[in-house]
Write an enzyme that holds these catalytic residues in place. Sequence first.
Site, PDB file in Angstrom:
ATOM      1  N   MET A 138      99.119  60.249  27.528  1.00 29.17           N
ATOM      2  CA  MET A 138      99.732  58.982  27.124  1.00 29.17           C
ATOM      3  C   MET A 138      98.942  57.831  27.744  1.00 29.17           C
ATOM      4  O   MET A 138      98.857  57.714  28.962  1.00 29.17           O
ATOM      5  CB  MET A 138     101.201  58.940  27.569  1.00 29.17           C
ATOM      6  N   CYS A 168      95.170  59.559  17.767  1.00 30.15           N
ATOM      7  CA  CYS A 168      95.503  58.190  18.164  1.00 30.15           C
ATOM      8  C   CYS A 168      95.172  57.210  17.036  1.00 30.15           C
ATOM      9  O   CYS A 168      94.050  57.215  16.514  1.00 30.15           O
ATOM     10  CB  CYS A 168      94.731  57.805  19.422  1.00 30.15           C
ATOM     11  N   GLY A 173     106.173  64.087  25.515  1.00 24.24           N
ATOM     12  CA  GLY A 173     105.565  62.869  26.017  1.00 24.24           C
ATOM     13  C   GLY A 173     106.560  61.921  26.646  1.00 24.24           C
ATOM     14  O   GLY A 173     106.923  62.056  27.815  1.00 24.24           O
TER      15      GLY A 173
END
Length: 333
Positions: free
Chosen positions: A17, A99, A232
Amino acid sequence: MANPYSGREKIFSIAPMLDWTDSACRYFHRQLTRKALLYTEMVVADAVIHGKRDRLLGFDPLEHPVAVQLGGSDPAKLAEAARIAADFGYDEINLNVGCPSDRVQSGTFGACLMKTPEVVAECVSAMKAAVSIPVTVKCRIGVDEQDPEEALDRMADAVFAAGADALWVHARKAWLQGLSPKENRDIPPLNYDRVYRLKQRLPNQFIGINGGIQTLDETLQHLNQVDGVMIGRAAYQNPAILADVDRVVYGEDAPAPDLAEVVAAMADYAERHIANGGRLGHVTRHMVGLFHGRPGARRFRQILSSDATRPGAGPEVLMQALAEVDLSAVEAA
């Protein structure tokens, strides 16, 4: 460390992250679980090659097992960055194909690589030739108008043919235009069944799932269908759930870590961090949710969000925050 993917062991991991899973965060998470696989933030291959490597790649040996996530699309550069990371002692190299940020798109890597699985395969092949540790890929089920049935199959077939040890799949599309990176984590609908179907089609390959998973109960349900689960934000915002990972996911019979001892260990870590030129807030910012939902949690959070961020703040602030928590209620929980 043996390749955890070769034996098809079930794996629980904490997702890479950006701006969150730095070394201090990983050291904190390791206090809560000995077994979970930890990931760095994404590090761009060019930065690894040309930047300050100790700052970008340095980590505490306690963090093992820990994987580095690389961003890039040039096979030669990724191979060199993978070699450098392996020399630092990482247990795995992971390639970011998920991403959706503008910065990543401008560099032609991240989620936009879903459109060119052959490029991803070349990158995987180059990294596999460069290192002896596992090389894995983290991707989406598709981007923009792609059909997830076709897009994910093409990506999986390409990377496994190139020698990838595992494929971690965020079970959402990414929309490269029209949604921000934050919106891309929430708005595209989750499609866990698509990842399950991939595993059914490729029973001998390691398939892990990511996206929207909140609890260890959900984790166990997913592990009935796939080989690995990656959590996450839920793990970051409510880190105490990690204290049960070793027992619930891995079947360990050791007691869960004592959260007061975890805070004390982090105070020691913070003292070393400050002695090396860091600030207390660099460490405590990852810890504000530790006592989420328990008596005293609000005051604990307030102290870490205010007092711990002041210039000159020392580890005693962390212990002052701990004193505000009803530890008997924590033990009962």
